[in-house]
Design a protein around this motif. Structure first.
Motif, PDB file in Angstrom:
ATOM      1  N   ASN A  48       0.847  -1.200   0.000  1.00  0.00           N
ATOM      2  CA  ASN A  48       0.000   0.000   0.000  1.00  0.00           C
ATOM      3  C   ASN A  48       0.879   1.246   0.000  1.00  0.00           C
ATOM      4  N   ASP A  49       0.248   2.414   0.040  1.00  0.00           N
ATOM      5  CA  ASP A  49       1.003   3.670  -0.049  1.00  0.00           C
ATOM      6  C   ASP A  49       1.799   3.977   1.208  1.00  0.00           C
ATOM      7  N   ARG A  50       1.502   3.341   2.326  1.00  0.00           N
ATOM      8  CA  ARG A  50       2.230   3.627   3.571  1.00  0.00           C
ATOM      9  C   ARG A  50       3.570   2.915   3.615  1.00  0.00           C
ATOM     10  N   VAL A  51       3.764   1.946   2.732  1.00  0.00           N
ATOM     11  CA  VAL A  51       5.024   1.196   2.707  1.00  0.00           C
ATOM     12  C   VAL A  51       6.035   2.000   1.893  1.00  0.00           C
ATOM     13  N   ALA A  52       7.136   2.292   2.543  1.00  0.00           N
ATOM     14  CA  ALA A  52       8.168   3.093   1.882  1.00  0.00           C
ATOM     15  C   ALA A  52       9.353   2.255   1.418  1.00  0.00           C
ATOM     16  N   ASP A  53       9.626   1.131   2.098  1.00  0.00           N
ATOM     17  CA  ASP A  53      10.845   0.370   1.783  1.00  0.00           C
ATOM     18  C   ASP A  53      10.600  -1.114   2.057  1.00  0.00           C
ATOM     19  N   THR A  54      10.986  -1.948   1.067  1.00  0.00           N
ATOM     20  CA  THR A  54      10.920  -3.406   1.219  1.00  0.00           C
ATOM     21  C   THR A  54      12.280  -3.961   0.808  1.00  0.00           C
ATOM     22  N   ARG A  55      12.900  -4.727   1.721  1.00  0.00           N
ATOM     23  CA  ARG A  55      14.268  -5.186   1.499  1.00  0.00           C
ATOM     24  C   ARG A  55      14.364  -6.681   1.754  1.00  0.00           C
ATOM     25  N   TRP A  56      15.150  -7.372   0.840  1.00  0.00           N
ATOM     26  CA  TRP A  56      15.397  -8.804   0.980  1.00  0.00           C
ATOM     27  C   TRP A  56      16.889  -9.013   1.208  1.00  0.00           C
ATOM     28  N   ASP A  57      17.185  -9.871   2.221  1.00  0.00           N
ATOM     29  CA  ASP A  57      18.562 -10.225   2.557  1.00  0.00           C
ATOM     30  C   ASP A  57      18.736 -11.738   2.469  1.00  0.00           C
ATOM     31  N   LYS A  58      19.927 -12.132   2.005  1.00  0.00           N
ATOM     32  CA  LYS A  58      20.296 -13.544   2.009  1.00  0.00           C
ATOM     33  C   LYS A  58      21.478 -13.710   2.956  1.00  0.00           C
ATOM     34  N   ASN A  59      21.229 -14.383   4.044  1.00  0.00           N
ATOM     35  CA  ASN A  59      22.264 -14.565   5.058  1.00  0.00           C
ATOM     36  C   ASN A  59      22.850 -13.198   5.467  1.00  0.00           C
ATOM     37  N   LYS A  60      21.918 -12.232   5.717  1.00  0.00           N
ATOM     38  CA  LYS A  60      22.220 -10.864   6.191  1.00  0.00           C
ATOM     39  C   LYS A  60      22.970 -10.020   5.154  1.00  0.00           C
ATOM     40  N   ILE A  61      22.874 -10.421   3.875  1.00  0.00           N
ATOM     41  CA  ILE A  61      23.463  -9.628   2.791  1.00  0.00           C
ATOM     42  C   ILE A  61      22.329  -9.192   1.862  1.00  0.00           C
ATOM     43  N   LYS A  62      22.227  -7.864   1.604  1.00  0.00           N
ATOM     44  CA  LYS A  62      21.138  -7.337   0.783  1.00  0.00           C
ATOM     45  C   LYS A  62      21.290  -7.840  -0.660  1.00  0.00           C
ATOM     46  N   ILE A  63      20.210  -8.417  -1.175  1.00  0.00           N
ATOM     47  CA  ILE A  63      20.222  -8.919  -2.554  1.00  0.00           C
ATOM     48  C   ILE A  63      19.176  -8.213  -3.421  1.00  0.00           C
ATOM     49  N   ALA A  64      18.127  -7.617  -2.794  1.00  0.00           N
ATOM     50  CA  ALA A  64      17.102  -6.915  -3.576  1.00  0.00           C
ATOM     51  C   ALA A  64      16.408  -5.897  -2.666  1.00  0.00           C
ATOM     52  N   ASN A  95      23.464 -24.082  -4.563  1.00  0.00           N
ATOM     53  CA  ASN A  95      23.974 -23.061  -3.640  1.00  0.00           C
ATOM     54  C   ASN A  95      22.946 -21.982  -3.317  1.00  0.00           C
ATOM     55  N   ASP A  96      21.746 -22.045  -3.902  1.00  0.00           N
ATOM     56  CA  ASP A  96      20.690 -21.090  -3.543  1.00  0.00           C
ATOM     57  C   ASP A  96      19.986 -21.469  -2.255  1.00  0.00           C
ATOM     58  N   SER A  97      20.312 -22.624  -1.735  1.00  0.00           N
ATOM     59  CA  SER A  97      19.709 -23.034  -0.470  1.00  0.00           C
ATOM     60  C   SER A  97      20.323 -22.227   0.678  1.00  0.00           C
ATOM     61  N   ASP A  98      19.477 -21.388   1.348  1.00  0.00           N
ATOM     62  CA  ASP A  98      19.956 -20.510   2.431  1.00  0.00           C
ATOM     63  C   ASP A  98      18.748 -19.890   3.121  1.00  0.00           C
ATOM     64  N   VAL A  99      19.038 -18.991   4.078  1.00  0.00           N
ATOM     65  CA  VAL A  99      17.980 -18.285   4.819  1.00  0.00           C
ATOM     66  C   VAL A  99      17.793 -16.914   4.187  1.00  0.00           C
ATOM     67  N   TYR A 100      16.542 -16.600   3.795  1.00  0.00           N
ATOM     68  CA  TYR A 100      16.183 -15.323   3.187  1.00  0.00           C
ATOM     69  C   TYR A 100      15.272 -14.570   4.154  1.00  0.00           C
ATOM     70  N   THR A 101      15.567 -13.258   4.336  1.00  0.00           N
ATOM     71  CA  THR A 101      14.803 -12.430   5.280  1.00  0.00           C
ATOM     72  C   THR A 101      14.260 -11.201   4.552  1.00  0.00           C
ATOM     73  N   VAL A 102      12.973 -10.885   4.808  1.00  0.00           N
ATOM     74  CA  VAL A 102      12.342  -9.699   4.238  1.00  0.00           C
ATOM     75  C   VAL A 102      12.016  -8.726   5.375  1.00  0.00           C
ATOM     76  N   SER A 103      12.294  -7.459   5.113  1.00  0.00           N
ATOM     77  CA  SER A 103      12.005  -6.389   6.107  1.00  0.00           C
ATOM     78  C   SER A 103      11.198  -5.303   5.408  1.00  0.00           C
ATOM     79  N   VAL A 104      10.080  -4.861   6.065  1.00  0.00           N
ATOM     80  CA  VAL A 104       9.191  -3.849   5.493  1.00  0.00           C
ATOM     81  C   VAL A 104       9.144  -2.658   6.445  1.00  0.00           C
ATOM     82  N   TYR A 105       9.291  -1.419   5.861  1.00  0.00           N
ATOM     83  CA  TYR A 105       9.305  -0.171   6.648  1.00  0.00           C
ATOM     84  C   TYR A 105       8.245   0.774   6.090  1.00  0.00           C
ATOM     85  N   ASP A 106       7.661   1.601   7.020  1.00  0.00           N
ATOM     86  CA  ASP A 106       6.666   2.582   6.585  1.00  0.00           C
ATOM     87  C   ASP A 106       7.326   3.926   6.283  1.00  0.00           C
TER      88      ASP A 106
END
Length: 340
Positions: A48-64, A95-106
């Motif tokens: 929605n419009d309140r979401v300002a930032d969406t970030r994906w990390d792979k093993n704590k490294i930003k990928i998208a 080697n794509d097998s890993d932990v992926y984390t998504v973080s969303v900010y307003d």
């Protein structure tokens, strides 16, 4: 006042860190298929419009990353950031097998969502192959490819066996007609094969029939070769015996043949009509031709005298059986009187 602000800020940081730790403990396991694409969707999230930032990390490294009013960021072409916040990974590798984390900010920079995904990759199973034998009453279901396959065997829609190996074996005690269903599966897919087996009491297994026919053919060929060999040996033996008999016949002496002694010189034969000139050694005597009847009285030819064989000198006789003696035609008495 400044001291109070510092204490409050420290408390908020500690609370945020503890909150993040609780989120990481609730990691969701996601299964991906090798060499296939996968989408990591954020459960219960809607952009929605309140979401300002969406970030994906792979093993704590930003990928998208996707920020408002900015083009999406991707570290490589393997990752694609969609407008709804979903992360797409192309052609999964080991080697794509890993932990992926998504973080969303307003808009205020507040973290409103954080989720972790444990991506595991498996190879999809191939279609199972079912083979059976009516002779030993055995059925085998096996799968050639796939990570950690699980096999299930069903008889007429009733599960009868299960295994975590790449092959499963089943034996039965009687012959009947039944339908078998074999299912191979893992966490990324499943494949199924179905067969109908008919094993009657009078029926013979195809392999048994082929074996009997092949054995009979080999036996017939062996018998034919044996008969041919025996007949050939018999012909050779018969030919050898004939040659030996011929050689023995050539070696027979005149005494063994029993030749007749010659008459004494001066003696007349009892039957002049049956007398004949002895054959010359080494020549065959010819049969007498028809002679014209003599005009006068019959003249009696004297028999040529042959000297008796001398001792120490062997007379050469003609080989083979004795020739027949020629007959001397005699003139009837009536014809003699007419001519006189």
């Amino acid at each position: 006042m400044s001291l109070t602000c510092k204490i409050l800020t420290s408390f908020l940081l500690i609370f945020a860190v503890s909150t993040k730790g609780e989120v990481s403990e609730n990691t969701e396991v996601i299964w991906g298929c090798l060499d296939h694409d996968i989408n990591l969707d954020i459960p219960g999230f809607q952009m929605n419009d309140r979401v300002a930032d969406t970030r994906w990390d792979k093993n704590k490294i930003k990928i998208a990353q996707l920020k408002q009013d900015k083009p999406p960021y991707q570290i490589t072409d393997t990752y694609v950031m969609l407008k709804n916040g979903t992360l797409k990974i192309k052609a999964l590798k080991r080697n794509d097998s890993d932990v992926y984390t998504v973080s969303v900010y307003d808009l205020n920079g507040k973290n409103i969502l954080e989720k972790a995904f444990d991506l595991k990759i498996q190879e999809m199973v191939s279609k199972p192959v079912i083979s059976w034998s009516c002779t030993n009453r055995t059925l085998i279901c096996e799968v050639a490819k796939g990570s950690d396959p699980k096999l299930k065997l069903f008889l007429n829609e009733t599960r009868i066996k299960e295994s975590h190996q790449k092959a499963i074996t089943h034996k039965w005690n009687s012959k009947w007609t039944a339908s078998f269903n074999c299912v191979a599966s893992n966490n990324v897919g499943a494949q199924t094969s179905t067969v109908t087996i008919s094993c009657s009491e009078k029926g013979l297994d195809i392999y048994l029939i082929i074996g009997v026919c092949g054995g009979g053919t080999v036996f017939l060929v062996f018998v034919a070769l044996l008969v041919f060999y025996i007949s050939k040996r018999k012909k050779q033996r018969s030919r050898r015996n004939d040659e030996e008999m011929e050689i023995r016949g050539k070696r027979v002496t005149p005494e063994e043949r029993g030749w007749k002694p010659h008459q004494i010189p001066g003696s007349t034969p009892q039957n002049p009509a049956m007398s004949q000139t002895p054959p010359i050694p080494g020549h065959r005597s010819q049969a007498p031709a028809h002679r014209p009847r003599p005009p006068g009285p019959r003249v009696q030819h004297q028999q040529k005298k042959r000297p008796p064989p001398t001792l120490g000198k062997q007379v050469h006789l003609q080989k083979g059986p004795p020739l027949p003696k020629p007959r001397v035609q005699t003139k009837p008495p009536c014809e003699v009187e007419e001519n006189s």
